[in-house]
Design an enzyme around this catalytic site. Structure first.
Site, PDB file in Angstrom:
ATOM      1  CB  CYS A 130       2.529  -2.862  -0.388  1.00 28.20           C
ATOM      2  SG  CYS A 130       3.314  -1.588   0.596  1.00 28.20           S
ATOM      3  CG  ASP A 131       0.297  -6.076  -0.143  1.00 31.54           C
ATOM      4  OD1 ASP A 131       1.380  -6.384  -0.835  1.00 31.54           O
ATOM      5  OD2 ASP A 131       0.528  -6.289   1.046  1.00 31.54           O
ATOM      6  CB  CYS A 152       1.350  -1.743   2.964  1.00 33.00           C
ATOM      7  SG  CYS A 152       1.673  -0.438   1.880  1.00 33.00           S
TER       8      CYS A 152
END
Length: 317
Positions: A136-137, A133
């Site tokens: 997300c990261d 993701c």
């Protein structure tokens, strides 16, 4: 013995816990069923920087906070692997490998699972450079070189997202051309920070024991082995909805995703779904929580309507 409740929530991730919170706060009896620890994928996330209210929080800590919030109004938690759900009209029967549950409404919050490459280093460095993701990261890789493995829409779109943060993005694809939509391909080809490795079989995610340092791959044409230095490896080779056991409810599309309206209602009255298991574009903690709030309120409305229907039937007699 069959245990009864007003609502059974299947899945204890952020969305399921939020639905349980809203439903139980409406004075409904709620049972949350999950085959693992509450919090779901939060427990595999080291640090979260994009959840409102926290500049940064550890995934397991957020999972614990959500669980305590979800159960404060009486919602119960039960371990179990759901094998099927049976629609009996005004009641639903949830079958698990550890007994059955009967409820007026069921909320499906089982999520989705990213397909794995199954290569050395992938599991070892998950959360330490291996990610599924970019949203997300990606912020953890500012001004660093990263690899994206895959060639479909998700891989290229996430590669373009990462190009806003990373110093360089290399997309590694096993074929000689991308499968992504042409307009997305054009954007990637035009981006000076995006590079490509074609006809490559990814063999290993390499690391120093603490973090990812590179990706080892083999050229399918020449047979030569190469190592691409990278601080992160973002893997996009597919994602599957976790919908085993729901095939007989008439709520899945041809790819296995649950189809809902904006109220989280499926085609089967009394069956709701939320979060990553749904047809949707953005799969994040925040979107799951939003879905959960809607589902919890809609479950209350649905159960209230069952009472109205019973009253109407009595009056008709």
């Amino acid at each position: 013995m069959t245990k009864q409740a007003d609502v059974v929530v299947i899945g204890a991730g952020p969305g399921g816990l939020t639905a349980a919170l809203y439903a139980s706060r409406s004075n409904l009896s709620v049972i949350i069923i999950d085959r693992g620890i509450y919090g779901g994928q939060l427990n595999n996330t080291a640090e979260i920087e994009n959840y409102p209210g926290f500049k940064s929080i550890l995934g397991p800590d957020l999972a614990q906070n959500m669980y305590e919030s979800a159960t404060q109004f009486g919602a119960e938690y039960a371990y179990g692997n759901v094998t099927s759900v049976e629609d009996q009209g005004q009641f639903k029967l949830v079958h698990t490998d550890d007994g059955d549950f009967k409820a007026k409404a069921v909320v499906i919050a089982t999520g989705a699972d990213h397909r794995k490459l199954g290569i050395p280093g992938e599991e070892d460095y998950s959360g330490r450079g291996v990610s599924y993701c970019a949203v997300c990261d990606g912020a953890f890789f500012k001004n660093r070189e990263v690899a994206v493995i895959g060639g479909g829409d998700s891989a290229v779109e996430e590669g373009l997202y990462l190009a806003q943060l990373a110093s360089k993005v290399t997309i590694i694809h096993r074929r000689d051309q991308l499968r992504a939509q042409k307009i997305i391909q054009q954007r990637a080809f035009a981006n000076p920070k995006v590079d490509f490795v074609w006809n490559a079989n990814t063999q290993e995610i390499m690391g120093d024991g603490q973090k990812v340092t590179g990706v080892r791959y083999t050229d399918k044409v020449s047979g030569e082995e190469h190592i691409l230095p990278a601080s992160g490896a973002f893997i996009y080779v597919g994602i599957d909805a976790l919908t085993t056991g729901f095939q007989d409810l008439n709520i899945l599309d041809e790819k296995g995703w649950v189809v809902t309206d904006e109220h989280m209602r499926t085609a089967t009255p009394g069956i709701f779904a939320l979060g990553d298991v749904r047809q949707k574009d953005l799969r994040q903690i925040t979107t799951a929580v939003g879905d959960g709030g809607i589902a919890g309120q809609e479950v209350f409305n649905y159960i209230q309507s069952l009472g109205d229907k019973v009253d109407q039937q009595v009056s008709a007699k």
